[in-house]
Design a protein around this motif. Structure first.
Motif, mmCIF file in Angstrom:
data_model
loop_
_atom_site.group_PDB
_atom_site.id
_atom_site.type_symbol
_atom_site.label_atom_id
_atom_site.label_comp_id
_atom_site.label_asym_id
_atom_site.label_seq_id
_atom_site.Cartn_x
_atom_site.Cartn_y
_atom_site.Cartn_z
ATOM 1 N N UNK A 176 25.420 38.511 48.625
ATOM 2 C CA UNK A 176 25.032 38.212 47.250
ATOM 3 C C UNK A 176 26.237 37.830 46.395
ATOM 4 N N UNK A 177 27.387 38.389 46.711
ATOM 5 C CA UNK A 177 28.592 38.143 45.913
ATOM 6 C C UNK A 177 29.323 36.866 46.321
ATOM 7 N N UNK A 178 29.200 36.464 47.575
ATOM 8 C CA UNK A 178 29.953 35.314 48.098
ATOM 9 C C UNK A 178 29.013 34.351 48.798
ATOM 10 N N UNK A 179 29.442 33.098 48.882
ATOM 11 C CA UNK A 179 28.611 32.079 49.513
ATOM 12 C C UNK A 179 29.008 31.715 50.930
ATOM 13 N N UNK A 180 30.245 32.023 51.307
ATOM 14 C CA UNK A 180 30.750 31.639 52.628
ATOM 15 C C UNK A 180 31.770 32.670 53.114
ATOM 16 N N UNK A 181 32.062 32.601 54.407
ATOM 17 C CA UNK A 181 33.140 33.430 54.951
ATOM 18 C C UNK A 181 34.466 33.095 54.275
ATOM 19 N N UNK A 182 34.681 31.829 53.972
ATOM 20 C CA UNK A 182 35.935 31.418 53.326
ATOM 21 C C UNK A 182 36.107 32.087 51.964
ATOM 22 N N UNK A 183 35.020 32.235 51.220
ATOM 23 C CA UNK A 183 35.089 32.905 49.924
ATOM 24 C C UNK A 183 35.422 34.388 50.093
ATOM 25 N N UNK A 184 34.830 35.026 51.090
ATOM 26 C CA UNK A 184 35.136 36.433 51.374
ATOM 27 C C UNK A 184 36.621 36.564 51.711
ATOM 28 N N UNK A 185 37.097 35.669 52.547
ATOM 29 C CA UNK A 185 38.493 35.696 52.980
ATOM 30 C C UNK A 185 39.442 35.503 51.794
ATOM 31 N N UNK A 186 39.137 34.539 50.949
ATOM 32 C CA UNK A 186 39.988 34.273 49.784
ATOM 33 C C UNK A 186 40.025 35.484 48.854
ATOM 34 N N UNK A 187 38.868 36.099 48.625
ATOM 35 C CA UNK A 187 38.816 37.286 47.769
ATOM 36 C C UNK A 187 39.610 38.434 48.381
ATOM 37 N N UNK A 188 39.542 38.574 49.696
ATOM 38 C CA UNK A 188 40.291 39.635 50.376
ATOM 39 C C UNK A 188 41.800 39.418 50.222
ATOM 40 N N UNK A 189 42.238 38.178 50.380
ATOM 41 C CA UNK A 189 43.665 37.872 50.230
ATOM 42 C C UNK A 189 44.132 38.194 48.811
ATOM 43 N N UNK A 190 43.397 37.713 47.828
ATOM 44 C CA UNK A 190 43.789 37.949 46.429
ATOM 45 C C UNK A 190 43.816 39.443 46.117
#
Length: 87
Positions: free
Chosen positions: A37-51
């Protein structure tokens, strides 16, 4: 950050036999819907994790490690990012 960390902690607990597979599936599985619900793709999850990882504890070495891992997850054909649909 928190969701990914909880899955990692649950996975490590499973590997150390502190919890069984059913408990791992319970803990990790409960995160699936909120993350989707919070993210649209694995890439978005990954970017949020990095930040979030850099905000939590910044260092140049940590930045390099988090970015290297994000690239591997995006590029390696064995990556769950490429093998498992986000939706």
């Amino acid at each position: 950050w928190d969701a990914v960390r909880l899955v990692n902690l649950s996975r490590w607990a499973l590997q150390l036999c502190w919890i069984n597979r059913a408990a791992f599936v319970h803990h990790a599985g409960r995160l699936s819907q909120p993350v989707r619900e919070a993210y649209g793709t694995w890439s978005e999850v990954s970017a949020a994790y990095v930040v979030a990882g850099l905000v939590w504890n910044y260092s140049k070495a940590r930045e390099e490690g988090l970015l290297r891992t994000a690239r591997l997850l995006s590029d390696d054909p064995r990556s769950p990012y490429l093998r498992l649909s986000f939706r």
